[in-house]
Design a protein around this motif. Structure first.
Motif, PDB file in Angstrom:
ATOM      1  N   THR A 110       0.835  -1.202   0.000  1.00 29.47           N
ATOM      2  CA  THR A 110       0.000   0.000   0.000  1.00 29.47           C
ATOM      3  C   THR A 110       0.866   1.246   0.000  1.00 29.47           C
ATOM      4  O   THR A 110       0.639   2.173  -0.787  1.00 29.47           O
ATOM      5  N   ALA A 111       1.878   1.291   0.863  1.00 27.51           N
ATOM      6  CA  ALA A 111       2.770   2.455   0.926  1.00 27.51           C
ATOM      7  C   ALA A 111       3.528   2.629  -0.386  1.00 27.51           C
ATOM      8  O   ALA A 111       3.703   3.756  -0.873  1.00 27.51           O
ATOM      9  N   ALA A 112       3.979   1.530  -0.968  1.00 32.97           N
ATOM     10  CA  ALA A 112       4.716   1.613  -2.230  1.00 32.97           C
ATOM     11  C   ALA A 112       3.852   2.218  -3.328  1.00 32.97           C
ATOM     12  O   ALA A 112       4.275   3.132  -4.039  1.00 32.97           O
ATOM     13  N   VAL A 113       2.616   1.736  -3.457  1.00 35.66           N
ATOM     14  CA  VAL A 113       1.702   2.251  -4.488  1.00 35.66           C
ATOM     15  C   VAL A 113       1.370   3.720  -4.217  1.00 35.66           C
ATOM     16  O   VAL A 113       1.345   4.540  -5.136  1.00 35.66           O
ATOM     17  N   GLU A 114       1.135   4.071  -2.958  1.00 38.31           N
ATOM     18  CA  GLU A 114       0.840   5.465  -2.613  1.00 38.31           C
ATOM     19  C   GLU A 114       1.981   6.404  -2.990  1.00 38.31           C
ATOM     20  O   GLU A 114       1.778   7.587  -3.196  1.00 38.31           O
ATOM     21  N   HIS A 115       3.193   5.860  -3.067  1.00 40.79           N
ATOM     22  CA  HIS A 115       4.365   6.674  -3.398  1.00 40.79           C
ATOM     23  C   HIS A 115       4.867   6.435  -4.818  1.00 40.79           C
ATOM     24  O   HIS A 115       6.018   6.710  -5.137  1.00 40.79           O
ATOM     25  N   GLY A 116       4.008   5.903  -5.669  1.00 41.94           N
ATOM     26  CA  GLY A 116       4.307   5.833  -7.092  1.00 41.94           C
ATOM     27  C   GLY A 116       4.760   4.501  -7.641  1.00 41.94           C
ATOM     28  O   GLY A 116       5.094   4.400  -8.818  1.00 41.94           O
ATOM     29  N   ALA A 117       4.770   3.449  -6.836  1.00 43.08           N
ATOM     30  CA  ALA A 117       5.174   2.131  -7.331  1.00 43.08           C
ATOM     31  C   ALA A 117       4.029   1.464  -8.095  1.00 43.08           C
ATOM     32  O   ALA A 117       2.862   1.818  -7.941  1.00 43.08           O
ATOM     33  N   GLU A 118       4.397   0.482  -8.901  1.00 38.92           N
ATOM     34  CA  GLU A 118       3.431  -0.314  -9.677  1.00 38.92           C
ATOM     35  C   GLU A 118       3.446  -1.738  -9.133  1.00 38.92           C
ATOM     36  O   GLU A 118       4.503  -2.332  -8.961  1.00 38.92           O
ATOM     37  N   VAL A 119       2.289  -2.300  -8.865  1.00 36.67           N
ATOM     38  CA  VAL A 119       2.191  -3.686  -8.426  1.00 36.67           C
ATOM     39  C   VAL A 119       2.532  -4.601  -9.604  1.00 36.67           C
ATOM     40  O   VAL A 119       1.957  -4.470 -10.682  1.00 36.67           O
ATOM     41  N   LEU A 120       3.457  -5.529  -9.388  1.00 35.00           N
ATOM     42  CA  LEU A 120       3.784  -6.525 -10.411  1.00 35.00           C
ATOM     43  C   LEU A 120       2.965  -7.791 -10.195  1.00 35.00           C
ATOM     44  O   LEU A 120       2.464  -8.366 -11.140  1.00 35.00           O
ATOM     45  N   TRP A 121       2.863  -8.254  -8.949  1.00 33.83           N
ATOM     46  CA  TRP A 121       1.967  -9.357  -8.607  1.00 33.83           C
ATOM     47  C   TRP A 121       1.721  -9.368  -7.110  1.00 33.83           C
ATOM     48  O   TRP A 121       2.450  -8.781  -6.331  1.00 33.83           O
ATOM     49  N   ARG A 122       0.640 -10.066  -6.765  1.00 31.40           N
ATOM     50  CA  ARG A 122       0.260 -10.253  -5.361  1.00 31.40           C
ATOM     51  C   ARG A 122      -0.011 -11.735  -5.141  1.00 31.40           C
ATOM     52  O   ARG A 122      -0.385 -12.462  -6.055  1.00 31.40           O
ATOM     53  N   ASN A 123       0.201 -12.165  -3.907  1.00 31.89           N
ATOM     54  CA  ASN A 123      -0.270 -13.466  -3.434  1.00 31.89           C
ATOM     55  C   ASN A 123       0.177 -14.641  -4.302  1.00 31.89           C
ATOM     56  O   ASN A 123      -0.634 -15.306  -4.944  1.00 31.89           O
ATOM     57  N   ILE A 144      11.116  -5.024  -6.729  1.00 37.69           N
ATOM     58  CA  ILE A 144      11.285  -5.449  -5.345  1.00 37.69           C
ATOM     59  C   ILE A 144      10.337  -6.614  -5.091  1.00 37.69           C
ATOM     60  O   ILE A 144       9.134  -6.508  -5.326  1.00 37.69           O
ATOM     61  N   ILE A 145      10.897  -7.726  -4.621  1.00 32.43           N
ATOM     62  CA  ILE A 145      10.088  -8.895  -4.292  1.00 32.43           C
ATOM     63  C   ILE A 145      10.055  -9.037  -2.772  1.00 32.43           C
ATOM     64  O   ILE A 145      11.095  -9.126  -2.124  1.00 32.43           O
ATOM     65  N   LEU A 146       8.861  -9.017  -2.224  1.00 32.14           N
ATOM     66  CA  LEU A 146       8.659  -9.160  -0.786  1.00 32.14           C
ATOM     67  C   LEU A 146       8.452 -10.634  -0.482  1.00 32.14           C
ATOM     68  O   LEU A 146       7.580 -11.275  -1.065  1.00 32.14           O
ATOM     69  N   TRP A 147       9.237 -11.189   0.429  1.00 33.17           N
ATOM     70  CA  TRP A 147       9.311 -12.618   0.668  1.00 33.17           C
ATOM     71  C   TRP A 147       8.908 -12.974   2.088  1.00 33.17           C
ATOM     72  O   TRP A 147       9.261 -12.286   3.037  1.00 33.17           O
TER      73      TRP A 147
END
Length: 163
Positions: A110-123, A144-147
């Motif tokens: 959420t913070a990343a998108v609010e600051h201009g990031a693009e979602v590549l994938w979720r879940n 950035i991949i969140l693990w």
């Protein structure tokens, strides 16, 4: 060779290292240390790797650099070398981040998108390395991949993709 070469630093690219540093300070909670009059930002994720018993090891404080794509340092040539532009739509480096137990993927995304990031994938679940992951592309094209570790006998939640 008796011991392996050791990774000591990774640079992300930006056309505004100071702004990128503030992005990661806000989104990931990392300390941003602006250097060289804003031409470079050293990010200090902080913390230490954990021992098997959960205590802090002596290994810690890995750093990430954010370099100015217009003149990436160090380089013996004061003008740097080409390429001097970002390539946000070409394949770029990917940084894998283990999400802290006291943070959440949802907050980070959420913070990343609010600051201009693009979602590549979720879940998504990746069986090869037993981990759950989500990913975004920052405003400068870095991925950035969140693990999160899957653990013993992981249960893949409904709605997740997997491979």
């Amino acid at each position: 060779m008796t011991s392996p070469n050791t990774l000591i630093f990774v640079d992300l690219m930006s056309d505004d290292p100071v702004k990128a540093g503030k992005f990661y300070a806000t989104v990931m909670g990392w300390e941003d240390d602006v250097r060289m009059d804003g031409q470079f930002c050293r990010m200090v994720p902080g913390g230490n790797f954990k021992n098997p018993d959960g205590s802090d090891s002596e290994i810690g404080n890995l750093h990430i650099g954010i370099g100015d794509v217009a003149n990436l340092r160090p380089n013996p040539d004061p003008a740097g070398v080409d390429s001097r532009t970002l390539s946000p739509f070409a394949r770029s480096s990917r940084l894998w981040v283990l999400v802290s137990e006291d943070d959440s993927v949802d907050r980070i995304m959420t913070a990343a998108v609010e600051h201009g990031a693009e979602v590549l994938w979720r879940n998504h679940y990746w069986k090869e390395f037993n981990g759950f992951n989500d990913a975004f592309r920052d405003p400068w094209g870095n991925e950035i991949i969140l693990w999160r570790k899957g653990g013993v006998d992981p249960v893949i939640p409904e709605g997740y993709t997997s491979e």
